[in-house]
Design a protein around this motif. Structure first.
Motif, PDB file in Angstrom:
ATOM      1  N   UNK A  96      -2.037  -2.123 -11.261  1.00 28.70           N
ATOM      2  CA  UNK A  96      -2.595  -2.340 -12.141  1.00 28.70           C
ATOM      3  C   UNK A  96      -3.088  -3.798 -11.852  1.00 28.70           C
ATOM      4  N   UNK A  97      -3.036  -4.433  -9.856  1.00 23.59           N
ATOM      5  CA  UNK A  97      -3.690  -5.090  -9.490  1.00 23.59           C
ATOM      6  C   UNK A  97      -3.876  -5.067  -8.180  1.00 23.59           C
ATOM      7  N   UNK A  98      -5.332  -5.983  -7.390  1.00 21.96           N
ATOM      8  CA  UNK A  98      -4.690  -5.913  -5.959  1.00 21.96           C
ATOM      9  C   UNK A  98      -3.482  -6.175  -5.345  1.00 21.96           C
ATOM     10  N   UNK A  99      -2.809  -6.790  -6.218  1.00 25.08           N
ATOM     11  CA  UNK A  99      -1.545  -7.450  -5.168  1.00 25.08           C
ATOM     12  C   UNK A  99      -1.219  -6.406  -5.134  1.00 25.08           C
ATOM     13  N   UNK A 100      -0.981  -5.426  -6.337  1.00 27.36           N
ATOM     14  CA  UNK A 100       0.047  -4.420  -6.273  1.00 27.36           C
ATOM     15  C   UNK A 100      -0.791  -3.475  -5.593  1.00 27.36           C
ATOM     16  N   UNK A 101      -1.658  -3.405  -5.536  1.00 31.14           N
ATOM     17  CA  UNK A 101      -2.714  -2.363  -4.546  1.00 31.14           C
ATOM     18  C   UNK A 101      -1.623  -2.355  -2.612  1.00 31.14           C
ATOM     19  N   UNK A 102      -1.732  -3.597  -2.703  1.00 33.96           N
ATOM     20  CA  UNK A 102      -1.283  -4.135  -0.995  1.00 33.96           C
ATOM     21  C   UNK A 102      -0.379  -4.065  -0.846  1.00 33.96           C
ATOM     22  N   UNK A 149      -9.464   1.368 -16.607  1.00 35.17           N
ATOM     23  CA  UNK A 149      -9.639   2.052 -15.416  1.00 35.17           C
ATOM     24  C   UNK A 149     -10.493   0.738 -14.981  1.00 35.17           C
ATOM     25  N   UNK A 150     -10.580  -0.720 -15.433  1.00 34.69           N
ATOM     26  CA  UNK A 150     -10.845  -1.484 -14.328  1.00 34.69           C
ATOM     27  C   UNK A 150     -10.261  -1.683 -12.882  1.00 34.69           C
ATOM     28  N   UNK A 151      -8.464  -1.215 -13.376  1.00 34.24           N
ATOM     29  CA  UNK A 151      -7.643  -1.204 -12.321  1.00 34.24           C
ATOM     30  C   UNK A 151      -7.808  -0.939 -11.076  1.00 34.24           C
ATOM     31  N   UNK A 152      -7.698  -1.428  -9.491  1.00 33.25           N
ATOM     32  CA  UNK A 152      -8.276  -1.118  -8.482  1.00 33.25           C
ATOM     33  C   UNK A 152      -7.322   0.062  -8.096  1.00 33.25           C
ATOM     34  N   UNK A 153      -8.264   1.047  -7.408  1.00 32.91           N
ATOM     35  CA  UNK A 153      -7.705   2.876  -7.079  1.00 32.91           C
ATOM     36  C   UNK A 153      -7.535   2.246  -5.271  1.00 32.91           C
ATOM     37  N   UNK A 154      -6.188   3.116  -4.736  1.00 32.65           N
ATOM     38  CA  UNK A 154      -6.087   3.546  -3.428  1.00 32.65           C
ATOM     39  C   UNK A 154      -7.266   4.204  -3.268  1.00 32.65           C
ATOM     40  N   UNK A 155      -7.426   4.292  -2.028  1.00 37.55           N
ATOM     41  CA  UNK A 155      -9.019   5.002  -1.134  1.00 37.55           C
ATOM     42  C   UNK A 155      -8.089   5.953  -0.553  1.00 37.55           C
ATOM     43  N   UNK A 156      -6.879   5.981  -0.155  1.00 31.60           N
ATOM     44  CA  UNK A 156      -6.357   7.281   0.419  1.00 31.60           C
ATOM     45  C   UNK A 156      -6.235   8.861  -0.415  1.00 31.60           C
TER      46      UNK A 156
END
Length: 281
Positions: A206-212, A193-200
């Motif tokens: 799985x990572x900040x890079x994949x969030x970008x 659950x520590x994975x970054x989440x899209x605010x939209x």
């Protein structure tokens, strides 16, 4: 000797002919200038890493940036880094200002809705409809519909060119990984659950890079450009799949028949329909 005799010995209609293109010049100065231009056209500058050649040295220098891992240009708003200065401007316009670049594709195919920015791309595309593969590899006789497809085939299969793979480090615990697959698996299993989440849309990645990369889907930004054509993609994995259309690479092989595929999903579908009940080795 009389002046009239001297004049008669001076050539009045002398011309200088180019032995390469049959052009004719009235003066030697124009002829020499033309020869210098012809020599410049035949001069090539080659990349020592991938073998691509360029007619101007500045184009080679610009190409060498694609092999570098350095990203010296940063966006002043979100601090995202880029290899080229113009990429920062493009990023700012599309992401932070919400503007989109318009690409003029004036050369349209008469057989399908596709259009292209220059005639050479349209000509290569039309081979898709005719089925003609006029670009043949001198090494293995494989044929391709486009010059870029042949170039990619030679570079990958015969010259062994591979893009350098970057190592990955977990930003939560600092553990290093040699491959992105291992990094992604670690993020999913270890941190959960520590994975970054899209605010939209609320999707977890799985990572900040994949969030970008995921955010590119929302903003419409396509930072991953194809080296062979003008297409661009929001995620690197889509670019990787697309490039196989140029290189002819089909890395997914069926265990039960000689068929090969460019995508794993295509191989899975093939096995389910053609070899039901059999498990691939």
């Amino acid at each position: 000797m009389k002046e009239t005799e001297v004049a008669s010995k001076t050539p009045q209609n002398e011309s200088f002919n180019c032995d390469q293109c049959n052009s004719c010049f009235k003066t030697k100065v124009l002829y020499e200038r033309h020869k210098l231009y012809q020599e410049k056209l035949t001069e090539h500058f080659s990349c020592q890493l991938c073998g691509r050649t360029f007619r101007e040295n500045f184009r080679l220098m610009r190409h060498m940036i694609s092999h570098s891992t350095e990203k010296p240009f940063a966006c002043p708003i979100c601090k995202k880094q880029f290899k080229r200065k113009y990429e920062v401007t493009k990023h700012d316009r599309t992401v932070h200002q919400g503007k989109k670049y318009s690409i003029h594709k004036n050369y349209k195919c008469t057989l399908c809705p596709k259009a292209f920015t220059h005639t050479a791309a349209l000509k290569d595309h039309q081979y898709v409809h005719s089925g003609q593969k006029s670009h043949v590899c001198d090494i293995c006789s494989a044929s391709f519909t486009s010059k870029s497809g042949l170039a990619g085939h030679i570079k990958v299969l015969h010259e062994g060119f591979k893009r350098p793979q970057e190592s990955c480090q977990c930003e939560l615990c600092g553990k290093n990984f040699e491959t992105r697959q291992g990094y992604a698996s670690h993020m999913k299993i270890t941190h959960g659950d520590a994975r970054p989440t899209c605010h939209i849309c609320g999707k977890k990645v799985c990572s900040k890079e994949f969030l970008v990369v995921h955010m590119n889907m929302h903003t419409g930004e396509k930072p991953f450009s194809c080296d062979y054509c003008e297409k661009a993609f929001a995620a690197k994995k889509y670019l990787k799949i697309h490039v196989r259309n140029h290189t002819g690479e089909s890395p997914f092989k069926c265990s039960f028949c000689p068929k090969v595929f460019k995508q794993r999903s295509a191989l899975t579908g093939h096995c389910k329909s053609r070899h039901p009940g059999l498990k691939p080795s």
